[in-house]
Motif scaffolding. Sequence first.
Motif, PDB file in Angstrom:
ATOM      1  N   GLU A   1      -7.129  21.257 -11.341  1.00 24.68           N
ATOM      2  CA  GLU A   1      -8.005  20.996 -10.215  1.00 24.68           C
ATOM      3  C   GLU A   1      -8.611  19.825 -10.153  1.00 24.68           C
ATOM      4  OE1 GLU A   1      -8.092  23.366  -7.811  1.00 24.68           O
ATOM      5  OE2 GLU A   1      -6.709  24.847  -9.147  1.00 24.68           O
ATOM      6  N   GLY A   2      -8.621  19.341  -9.140  1.00 29.08           N
ATOM      7  CA  GLY A   2      -9.474  18.168  -8.641  1.00 29.08           C
ATOM      8  C   GLY A   2      -8.816  16.837  -9.000  1.00 29.08           C
ATOM      9  N   VAL A   3      -7.586  16.981  -9.501  1.00 33.10           N
ATOM     10  CA  VAL A   3      -7.049  15.659  -9.818  1.00 33.10           C
ATOM     11  C   VAL A   3      -5.462  15.758  -8.893  1.00 33.10           C
ATOM     12  CG1 VAL A   3      -5.583  14.280 -11.605  1.00 33.10           C
ATOM     13  CG2 VAL A   3      -7.349  15.658 -12.122  1.00 33.10           C
ATOM     14  N   THR A   4      -5.676  15.638  -7.545  1.00 35.46           N
ATOM     15  CA  THR A   4      -4.847  16.030  -6.477  1.00 35.46           C
ATOM     16  C   THR A   4      -5.081  15.231  -5.321  1.00 35.46           C
ATOM     17  OG1 THR A   4      -3.465  17.399  -5.361  1.00 35.46           O
ATOM     18  CG2 THR A   4      -5.584  18.310  -5.763  1.00 35.46           C
ATOM     19  N   ALA A   5      -4.260  14.796  -4.346  1.00 38.10           N
ATOM     20  CA  ALA A   5      -4.649  14.108  -2.938  1.00 38.10           C
ATOM     21  C   ALA A   5      -3.040  14.335  -2.440  1.00 38.10           C
ATOM     22  CB  ALA A   5      -5.115  12.762  -3.062  1.00 38.10           C
ATOM     23  N   ASN A   6      -3.467  14.084  -1.080  1.00 40.49           N
ATOM     24  CA  ASN A   6      -2.151  14.026  -0.117  1.00 40.49           C
ATOM     25  C   ASN A   6      -2.449  12.973   0.699  1.00 40.49           C
ATOM     26  OD1 ASN A   6      -0.879  16.789  -0.938  1.00 40.49           O
ATOM     27  ND2 ASN A   6      -2.617  17.888   0.257  1.00 40.49           N
ATOM     28  N   LYS A   7      -1.297  12.383   0.961  1.00 42.35           N
ATOM     29  CA  LYS A   7      -1.255  11.275   1.716  1.00 42.35           C
ATOM     30  C   LYS A   7      -2.163  10.184   1.530  1.00 42.35           C
ATOM     31  CE  LYS A   7       2.162  13.008   4.224  1.00 42.35           C
ATOM     32  NZ  LYS A   7       2.028  13.658   5.408  1.00 42.35           N
ATOM     33  N   PHE A   8      -2.310   9.971   0.239  1.00 43.31           N
ATOM     34  CA  PHE A   8      -3.418   9.194  -0.335  1.00 43.31           C
ATOM     35  C   PHE A   8      -2.892   7.587  -0.199  1.00 43.31           C
ATOM     36  CE2 PHE A   8      -5.088   6.770  -4.020  1.00 43.31           C
ATOM     37  CZ  PHE A   8      -6.569   6.834  -3.756  1.00 43.31           C
ATOM     38  N   GLU A   9      -3.637   6.744   0.279  1.00 44.31           N
ATOM     39  CA  GLU A   9      -3.322   5.271   0.484  1.00 44.31           C
ATOM     40  C   GLU A   9      -3.609   4.546  -0.636  1.00 44.31           C
ATOM     41  OE1 GLU A   9      -3.993   3.291   4.030  1.00 44.31           O
ATOM     42  OE2 GLU A   9      -3.071   5.093   5.437  1.00 44.31           O
ATOM     43  N   LEU A  10      -2.663   4.113  -1.638  1.00 41.76           N
ATOM     44  CA  LEU A  10      -3.042   3.283  -2.916  1.00 41.76           C
ATOM     45  C   LEU A  10      -2.647   1.849  -2.687  1.00 41.76           C
ATOM     46  CD1 LEU A  10      -3.428   3.637  -5.786  1.00 41.76           C
ATOM     47  CD2 LEU A  10      -1.266   3.923  -6.336  1.00 41.76           C
ATOM     48  N   PRO A  11      -3.639   0.913  -2.625  1.00 44.93           N
ATOM     49  CA  PRO A  11      -3.249  -0.411  -2.680  1.00 44.93           C
ATOM     50  C   PRO A  11      -2.759  -0.856  -4.095  1.00 44.93           C
ATOM     51  CG  PRO A  11      -5.678  -0.129  -1.655  1.00 44.93           C
ATOM     52  CD  PRO A  11      -5.152   1.312  -2.308  1.00 44.93           C
ATOM     53  N   LEU A  12      -1.814  -1.520  -4.126  1.00 43.81           N
ATOM     54  CA  LEU A  12      -1.247  -1.900  -5.548  1.00 43.81           C
ATOM     55  C   LEU A  12      -1.518  -3.146  -5.910  1.00 43.81           C
ATOM     56  CD1 LEU A  12       2.414  -0.164  -5.089  1.00 43.81           C
ATOM     57  CD2 LEU A  12       0.493   0.805  -6.433  1.00 43.81           C
ATOM     58  N   GLY A  13      -1.934  -3.270  -7.128  1.00 42.34           N
ATOM     59  CA  GLY A  13      -2.062  -5.034  -7.589  1.00 42.34           C
ATOM     60  C   GLY A  13      -3.633  -5.472  -7.453  1.00 42.34           C
ATOM     61  N   GLU A  14      -4.300  -4.526  -7.047  1.00 46.60           N
ATOM     62  CA  GLU A  14      -5.883  -5.174  -6.542  1.00 46.60           C
ATOM     63  C   GLU A  14      -6.795  -4.500  -7.588  1.00 46.60           C
ATOM     64  OE1 GLU A  14      -6.772  -3.979  -2.518  1.00 46.60           O
ATOM     65  OE2 GLU A  14      -5.083  -4.979  -1.670  1.00 46.60           O
ATOM     66  N   GLY A  15      -6.215  -4.004  -8.724  1.00 41.49           N
ATOM     67  CA  GLY A  15      -7.241  -3.645  -9.761  1.00 41.49           C
ATOM     68  C   GLY A  15      -8.232  -2.345  -9.235  1.00 41.49           C
TER      69      GLY A  15
ATOM     70  N   ILE B   1       0.833  -1.070  -0.032  1.00 42.03           N
ATOM     71  CA  ILE B   1      -0.108  -0.069   0.092  1.00 42.03           C
ATOM     72  C   ILE B   1       0.904   1.249   0.088  1.00 42.03           C
ATOM     73  CG2 ILE B   1      -1.713   1.268   1.342  1.00 42.03           C
ATOM     74  CD1 ILE B   1      -2.481  -1.293   2.453  1.00 42.03           C
ATOM     75  N   ALA B   2       0.880   1.971  -1.030  1.00 46.44           N
ATOM     76  CA  ALA B   2       1.714   3.275  -1.068  1.00 46.44           C
ATOM     77  C   ALA B   2       1.105   4.392  -0.729  1.00 46.44           C
ATOM     78  CB  ALA B   2       2.141   3.368  -2.769  1.00 46.44           C
ATOM     79  N   VAL B   3       1.755   5.119   0.145  1.00 45.30           N
ATOM     80  CA  VAL B   3       1.182   6.184   0.743  1.00 45.30           C
ATOM     81  C   VAL B   3       1.762   7.287   0.095  1.00 45.30           C
ATOM     82  CG1 VAL B   3       0.842   7.871   2.740  1.00 45.30           C
ATOM     83  CG2 VAL B   3       0.999   5.404   3.057  1.00 45.30           C
ATOM     84  N   ILE B   4       1.044   8.042  -0.934  1.00 50.12           N
ATOM     85  CA  ILE B   4       1.356   9.270  -1.698  1.00 50.12           C
ATOM     86  C   ILE B   4       0.683  10.498  -1.865  1.00 50.12           C
ATOM     87  CG2 ILE B   4       2.252   7.371  -3.415  1.00 50.12           C
ATOM     88  CD1 ILE B   4      -0.325   7.858  -5.461  1.00 50.12           C
ATOM     89  N   ASP B   5       1.737  11.493  -2.217  1.00 48.94           N
ATOM     90  CA  ASP B   5       1.014  12.605  -2.923  1.00 48.94           C
ATOM     91  C   ASP B   5       0.795  12.456  -4.402  1.00 48.94           C
ATOM     92  OD1 ASP B   5       0.772  13.480  -0.149  1.00 48.94           O
ATOM     93  OD2 ASP B   5       2.473  15.103  -0.461  1.00 48.94           O
ATOM     94  N   PHE B   6      -0.055  13.221  -4.844  1.00 50.70           N
ATOM     95  CA  PHE B   6       0.063  13.224  -6.344  1.00 50.70           C
ATOM     96  C   PHE B   6      -0.804  14.470  -6.948  1.00 50.70           C
ATOM     97  CE2 PHE B   6      -3.973  10.845  -5.695  1.00 50.70           C
ATOM     98  CZ  PHE B   6      -4.936  11.171  -6.591  1.00 50.70           C
ATOM     99  N   GLN B   7      -0.325  15.136  -8.038  1.00 54.35           N
ATOM    100  CA  GLN B   7      -1.072  16.286  -8.445  1.00 54.35           C
ATOM    101  C   GLN B   7      -0.603  15.909  -9.891  1.00 54.35           C
ATOM    102  OE1 GLN B   7      -2.092  19.544  -7.267  1.00 54.35           O
ATOM    103  NE2 GLN B   7      -2.785  19.021  -9.594  1.00 54.35           N
ATOM    104  N   ALA B   8      -1.756  16.348 -10.765  1.00 51.03           N
ATOM    105  CA  ALA B   8      -1.864  16.306 -12.396  1.00 51.03           C
ATOM    106  C   ALA B   8      -1.524  17.749 -13.125  1.00 51.03           C
ATOM    107  CB  ALA B   8      -3.186  15.637 -13.089  1.00 51.03           C
ATOM    108  N   PHE B   9      -0.736  17.735 -14.074  1.00 48.31           N
ATOM    109  CA  PHE B   9      -0.446  19.060 -14.635  1.00 48.31           C
ATOM    110  C   PHE B   9      -0.919  18.921 -16.351  1.00 48.31           C
ATOM    111  CE2 PHE B   9       2.318  19.011 -11.013  1.00 48.31           C
ATOM    112  CZ  PHE B   9       2.412  20.375 -10.498  1.00 48.31           C
ATOM    113  N   GLN B  10      -1.294  19.861 -16.855  1.00 47.15           N
ATOM    114  CA  GLN B  10      -1.552  19.980 -18.467  1.00 47.15           C
ATOM    115  C   GLN B  10      -0.801  21.296 -18.712  1.00 47.15           C
ATOM    116  OE1 GLN B  10      -5.518  19.424 -19.704  1.00 47.15           O
ATOM    117  NE2 GLN B  10      -4.687  17.710 -20.782  1.00 47.15           N
ATOM    118  N   ASP B  11       0.091  21.206 -19.621  1.00 46.57           N
ATOM    119  CA  ASP B  11       0.901  22.296 -20.198  1.00 46.57           C
ATOM    120  C   ASP B  11       1.441  23.071 -19.079  1.00 46.57           C
ATOM    121  OD1 ASP B  11      -0.065  21.469 -22.696  1.00 46.57           O
ATOM    122  OD2 ASP B  11      -1.996  22.625 -22.682  1.00 46.57           O
TER     123      ASP B  11
END
Length: 435
Positions: A180-194, A165-175
């Motif tokens: 807006e809305g494609v961001t999160a802090n300390k998000f828990e991402l289970p890997l390999g569970e689809g 389970i990866a604890v991540i921050d992520f943010q999307a950029f375009q140009d």
Amino acid sequence: MEYKVEELSPVNRKVTVDVSVEEVHAALTATVALYRKGADIKGFRKGKVPSSVVEAKYRKQIYGEATTDLINYHINEILGEIKLSPLSRIDVDAKEMEREENFSYSFSFEIAPSFDLPEYKGLAVEEEDVVVDPQQVEDVIARIRQNMAKTVIIKEERPVVSGDIAVIDFQAFQDGVVMEGVTANKFELPLGEGNSLPEFEDIVIGMTPGDTKENELTFPADFINDKLAGQTVSMQITLHAIKVRNLPDVDDDFAELAGGYSSVQDLKDAIEKSYVSTRKQLVKGDAQKKLLDGIKADVSFELPQSIVEEQIDKQIVELQGKLERQGKSLDSLGKAPAELREDLRPLAEDVVKSSLVLLAIASAENLTVDPQEVDLVLQKMAASTGQDFHSIKDYYEQHNLMIPLKDRVLADKAMELIYENATVTMVPPAAAPNA
């Protein structure tokens, strides 16, 4: 009032109604009288306003209500006389009444087709016996362990891998601009569970806590968020920590926590009992379907198309919900709405035909449904969805869903009668466990 009934097809009826001037006058006068009681018009005492003044001031409302009320009264009276029960909504073709003029209108609806029932008692059918697969029990135990697992941050410095389970921050950029809305802090991402996009997980896998990585990510064309579907963004990800699940040991303490069982064997016995019960319902359902398919094969009749269209609508809503749970939309099917409806039509027609056959059998057997039986179905729905029983019942009543629900209970009773009167032969499962 006089009327004429036309049989447009075996399931379509049209009723043309002619109303005399006298009845038109009476209907309008009655509605004017109702408005006159509460009319508050300057220069007149309440309740003393002349009818002509009231009619002139509220003409649009009065004529509209008088027309609607008279038509509804006629429809109830006519349907009672001709002893027909509409399956579909009643479509009315009418203009507004006018004083001193005859009034004519028509209404149409669909009814259940008339057909001769084939023999539905004493039929033969094979039903699969239920054999417990030990692996099924172990799979349930594994799922319970997964649900009861505690997640802990690992201290070992290593790359994150599938299963973590990866604890991540992520943010999307375009140009170069933050999206807006494609961001999160300390998000828990289970890997390999689809549960997330594989392309997104691929960016994360291999990172070490403290790493920041930026990669391009193209959202699928069928992505549920229309604004992101097909878009390519630059995704910046920072990995803060790696968590793993600590699975509990399968012991008596585990059995107690899993459901208050005194031992692991008691837990396994309960799982097996539940498996057998569920499986029996499934194989019984399969046997019932075979019985009903055999009965339907011996009858042919025209289907009420409005009911078929309603069933297609229902299937589309169900399909849309299923796709959305997968993070997709109806557009992902690559089909125009009309094409999708035609694809779903055969199944819809089969469902409608099944319902009509079962309701015909219910009628032949004089089966009935008590209000308490309908309430029981609603109570089960409330329990399974976590909703309030009275709220669900109010919703069904307000949206005219009680009659379809009653018909569904009636159809279930008819299906049970067919099954109880059939000769059921138990046969081994089609595929043996662990085969």
